[in-house]
Scaffold this motif. Sequence first.
Motif, short mmCIF file in Angstrom:
data_model
loop_
_atom_site.label_atom_id
_atom_site.label_comp_id
_atom_site.label_asym_id
_atom_site.label_seq_id
_atom_site.Cartn_x
_atom_site.Cartn_y
_atom_site.Cartn_z
N PHE A 4 0.83 -1.21 0.00
CA PHE A 4 0.00 0.00 0.00
C PHE A 4 0.87 1.26 0.00
CE2 PHE A 4 -1.95 3.40 2.55
CZ PHE A 4 -3.09 3.67 1.80
N TRP A 5 1.86 1.31 0.88
CA TRP A 5 2.72 2.49 0.98
C TRP A 5 3.60 2.66 -0.26
CZ3 TRP A 5 0.93 5.85 4.05
CH2 TRP A 5 0.38 5.52 5.27
N LEU A 6 4.09 1.56 -0.81
CA LEU A 6 4.91 1.64 -2.03
C LEU A 6 4.08 2.12 -3.23
CD1 LEU A 6 7.22 -1.48 -1.63
CD2 LEU A 6 7.79 0.93 -1.26
N VAL A 7 2.85 1.66 -3.31
CA VAL A 7 1.96 2.16 -4.36
C VAL A 7 1.71 3.65 -4.14
CG1 VAL A 7 -0.40 2.06 -5.27
CG2 VAL A 7 0.88 -0.05 -4.89
N GLY A 8 1.53 4.03 -2.88
CA GLY A 8 1.36 5.45 -2.55
C GLY A 8 2.55 6.28 -2.99
N VAL A 9 3.77 5.79 -2.74
CA VAL A 9 4.97 6.50 -3.20
C VAL A 9 4.91 6.71 -4.70
CG1 VAL A 9 7.47 6.32 -3.50
CG2 VAL A 9 6.46 5.73 -1.31
N GLY A 10 4.59 5.64 -5.43
CA GLY A 10 4.51 5.73 -6.90
C GLY A 10 3.46 6.72 -7.36
N VAL A 11 2.29 6.66 -6.75
CA VAL A 11 1.20 7.57 -7.14
C VAL A 11 1.59 9.02 -6.87
CG1 VAL A 11 -1.17 8.28 -6.57
CG2 VAL A 11 -0.64 5.86 -6.91
N PHE A 12 2.15 9.28 -5.70
CA PHE A 12 2.55 10.66 -5.38
C PHE A 12 3.65 11.15 -6.30
CE2 PHE A 12 0.92 9.54 -0.96
CZ PHE A 12 -0.24 10.28 -1.10
N LEU A 13 4.57 10.29 -6.67
CA LEU A 13 5.64 10.71 -7.60
C LEU A 13 5.09 10.98 -9.00
CD1 LEU A 13 8.62 8.42 -6.51
CD2 LEU A 13 8.33 10.88 -6.12
N VAL A 14 4.14 10.17 -9.43
CA VAL A 14 3.53 10.39 -10.74
C VAL A 14 2.77 11.72 -10.74
CG1 VAL A 14 1.72 9.58 -12.32
CG2 VAL A 14 3.43 7.99 -11.45
N ILE A 15 2.02 11.99 -9.68
CA ILE A 15 1.30 13.26 -9.58
C ILE A 15 2.27 14.43 -9.61
CG2 ILE A 15 -0.10 14.71 -8.05
CD1 ILE A 15 -1.50 12.11 -7.12
N GLU A 16 3.38 14.30 -8.89
CA GLU A 16 4.38 15.37 -8.88
C GLU A 16 5.00 15.56 -10.25
OE1 GLU A 16 6.17 18.55 -7.58
OE2 GLU A 16 4.91 17.37 -6.25
N ALA A 17 5.29 14.46 -10.93
CA ALA A 17 5.88 14.54 -12.27
C ALA A 17 4.94 15.20 -13.26
CB ALA A 17 6.27 13.15 -12.76
N ILE A 18 3.66 14.94 -13.13
CA ILE A 18 2.68 15.54 -14.04
C ILE A 18 2.49 17.02 -13.74
CG2 ILE A 18 0.23 15.57 -14.65
CD1 ILE A 18 0.26 12.51 -14.28
N SER A 19 2.41 17.36 -12.47
CA SER A 19 2.11 18.76 -12.12
C SER A 19 3.35 19.61 -11.95
CB SER A 19 1.30 18.81 -10.82
OG SER A 19 2.10 18.43 -9.73
#
Length: 153
Positions: A4-19
Amino acid sequence: MLVFWLVGVGVFLVIEAISAALCSIWFAVGALVAAAAAALGGPIWLQIVLFAAVSGVCFAVLYPKLKRLVSHHHHPTNVDMLIGQTCPVTQRIDNLAGTGAVTIAGKTWSARSADGQVIEPEAVVRIKSIHGVKMIVAPAKQEAPTEEASAQI
């Protein structure tokens, strides 16, 4: 919970990369620390507390520093060097009529009066600022246009 936390890291990094707005990188760091706690067998409440605390501390400490690094600084241009120079009025400057022009360095610019007063042709003005393609000017003290201004640009 580790997944769960590793998926969260990935999701937050993708959001940061997009924005690229420094809006979720803090949560990625917090989720990474929470993932480490989960890998070491820490209870869920500890993982959540670590996630919130690390995210908050990263934001509070790093955001101001990173914001300065990625902020867009104004870089002076050749046009900025004209500010403060003097030049002659070539067309009557009347803000209400929307007219006015000055010539500097062989180029004619639209001009507006800084204080709204009408300025007649042949008057000498000082360039106060430049907004888009318009120079904002004010009457200069009875002085001739500067040689530097005529030679620039």
